[in-house]
Enzyme design. Structure first.
Site, PDB file in Angstrom:
ATOM      1  N   LYS A 145       5.190  45.646  71.687  1.00 26.97           N
ATOM      2  CA  LYS A 145       5.746  44.346  71.346  1.00 26.97           C
ATOM      3  C   LYS A 145       4.749  43.250  71.698  1.00 26.97           C
ATOM      4  CE  LYS A 145      10.051  41.738  72.263  1.00 26.97           C
ATOM      5  NZ  LYS A 145      11.324  41.810  73.022  1.00 26.97           N
ATOM      6  N   SER A 222      15.006  41.426  70.105  1.00 30.14           N
ATOM      7  CA  SER A 222      13.765  40.874  69.582  1.00 30.14           C
ATOM      8  C   SER A 222      12.638  41.900  69.484  1.00 30.14           C
ATOM      9  CB  SER A 222      13.302  39.716  70.476  1.00 30.14           C
ATOM     10  OG  SER A 222      13.088  40.173  71.803  1.00 30.14           O
ATOM     11  N   SER A 246      17.479  43.123  73.771  1.00 27.99           N
ATOM     12  CA  SER A 246      16.381  43.227  72.817  1.00 27.99           C
ATOM     13  C   SER A 246      15.852  44.635  72.606  1.00 27.99           C
ATOM     14  CB  SER A 246      15.226  42.311  73.242  1.00 27.99           C
ATOM     15  OG  SER A 246      15.586  40.963  73.071  1.00 27.99           O
TER      16      SER A 246
END
Length: 517
Positions: A145, A222, A246
């Protein structure tokens, strides 16, 4: 065929009425592409209305194969103004004297780099550490990420303006280095919702990553890019963060396993903060074995010493709170209830004030998010997508007094949740809904989702999402939450006989009986 050329002209003109007229009416009409299958005239028309027109192209070859007087197959070779060739295959049928498309499949040239998923990618981008070829993670490829420091690359946090101003990292984040030292390679740096401040999976600048298990639905965020990369098979592991869900939300929406770790169990140095009181490291995988191997490297060793009753007897005390399961839409609740272990106890008495707790969580998260990023965002609001900009605008208004009041509610909630978890494993839906359609209103879904995901976040507890499917065949998740420090226990339980059949077909996309249309 005149009808074929009428269709092609209507497509290039984005003549929605003409396109609707040329596709067969009813629920049996099909249109498929790499993003998934649309079933029925209404779904196809809605898709066209939302996309804003097709990519410009020309026909460079056409082959017509009559089947009988009322049916014909047409295969056309297309060439796109942006480069590359494609192909479309259509089954035409004469209906009431007019030719209509009943089945269509469209193939377009794949992009060299899908920037909805990846910020930068290699083969690999970063090789495993020297001497780690026999490590426990040898052969694993990781999608990172874009909030973790990777030596030689800046952190973009899902925002191109921040990326342009960031300096390359000098060292790897500890979590990243541990993976490399254990033999894993980094496939690339994957996209995130801006500043990791969303659970939908959208990114205003780079686009929304695809959800291959639920096409044309939100991927969840996310940790959206890593989740899509793992789901598509681009990588075996997605490394991300979990503040408000997330890791768990994309796991649920995309039919993956996902672990949010105990707060503080894995070093967060070199990981961009959002709300430090809740931020923690997590990861996603397509199977429990891979998920557990990552845990063996990133988590602290299992504590030895006095055994709990569960460890001594080998039995887990599962509890499923009726109030939490009732938060889910019926198809999700039914999927969770169908796989509850036989010894799980239904708790009809624990009814936590989810609306109060989630609002306090949201307030404190917002206050800390502004403390983390307000200095950079102030004066650059126009460089944010609308949804994240609105969240930071609210975050800016939260006063110290409001944050303190929220922290008191969170502290009280943390005590109650940890008391509930003592000696037990809580079972609840990971998310109350399946992934929303891309163009649907999602604010109410976000609020309902936070009421469930905030429980583990408030408690600083580990939470593991196990993939399920609804009766309609859409991914959803069952979540196990345990006391802080019991991460290894959750990884073991996910592989146990209690849930051995829970995810059958859920991670492979296998069609369940009665789920086809």
């Amino acid at each position: 065929m005149q009808a074929f050329w009428s269709y092609e002209h209507a497509l290039m003109d984005n003549d929605l009425a003409g396109l609707a007229r040329l596709f067969a009416p009813g629920s049996a009409t099909l249109r498929g592409d790499a993003a998934g299958l649309l079933v029925g005239h209404h779904e196809i028309s809605s898709f066209r209305a939302a996309r804003g027109g097709a990519a410009r192209r020309s026909i460079v070859g056409i082959h017509v194969r009559p089947i009988d007087e009322s049916h014909a197959m047409v295969v056309a070779v297309t060439e796109f103004e942006a480069g590359g060739r494609g192909q479309q295959t259509q089954l035409w049928q004469r209906i009431d004297g007019a030719w209509r498309v009943t089945v269509a499949h469209v193939h377009q040239p794949a992009p060299a780099l899908d920037t909805r998923i990846w910020r930068i990618v290699g083969n690999p981008l970063v090789a495993r550490a020297d001497g780690s070829e026999d490590g426990p993670l040898a052969g694993e490829s990781v999608a990172i990420k874009d909030i973790f420091e990777v030596r030689g690359f800046p952190v973009g946090a899902g925002n191109p303006t921040r990326l342009a101003q960031a300096s390359p990292a000098r060292v790897n984040a500890p979590a990243v280095q541990r993976l490399l030292d254990a033999g894993a390679s980094l496939k690339g740096i994957a996209q995130t919702d801006e500043f990791a401040y969303s659970i939908a999976g959208d990114n205003h600048h780079y686009g929304t990553p695809p959800n291959p298990r639920a096409p044309r639905r939100h991927p969840g965020g996310s940790t959206s890019g890593p989740a899509s990369a793992v789901s598509l098979g681009h990588a075996t592991v997605g490394l991300g963060s979990d503040t408000a869900g997330s890791i768990r939300v994309p796991a649920s929406y995309q039919g993956l396993y996902g672990l949010r770790t105990t707060h503080g169990a894995v070093p967060v140095e070199g990981m961009m903060p959002l709300a430090p009181a809740f931020d923690t490291v997590g990861w996603l995988a397509r199977d429990t074995e891979t998920l557990a191997r990552i845990g063996s490297v990133l988590l602290p060793p299992r504590q030895t010493g006095s055994q709990t009753r569960e460890q001594a007897t080998g039995e887990t005390a599962y509890v499923a709170a009726t109030a939490l399961i009732d938060q889910a839409e019926p198809s999700v609740a039914a999927a969770v209830l169908a796989v509850l272990p036989s010894r799980a106890r239904m708790d009809d008495e624990w009814r936590p004030p989810l609306d109060v707790w989630s609002e306090a969580f949201r307030t404190l998260q917002a206050f800390q998010a502004w403390q983390s990023h307000g200095d950079w965002i102030q004066g650059r609001e126009e460089h944010l997508g609308a949804d994240v900009r609105d969240r930071f605008a609210y975050a800016r208004t939260v006063t110290s007094e409001e944050a303190l009041a929220a922290a008191e509610v969170v502290s009280s909630a943390r005590t109650e949740i940890r008391e509930t978890l003592a000696g037990r494993v809580l079972i609840l839906p990971t998310t109350p809904t399946v992934a929303p359609l891309r163009h649907a209103e999602i604010q109410s879904v976000r609020q309902a989702t936070l009421q469930l995901t905030c429980l583990a976040s408030i408690a600083g507890a580990p939470a593991l999402s196990i993939p399920l499917r609804t009766s309609e065949g859409l991914p959803c998740g069952l979540c196990l939450v345990a006391s802080p420090g019991r991460d290894h226990d959750l990884l073991r339980l996910a592989q146990s006989v209690d849930f051995a059949t829970a995810a059958v077909g859920a991670t492979s996309g296998q069609l369940r009986e009665g789920a086809g249309r």
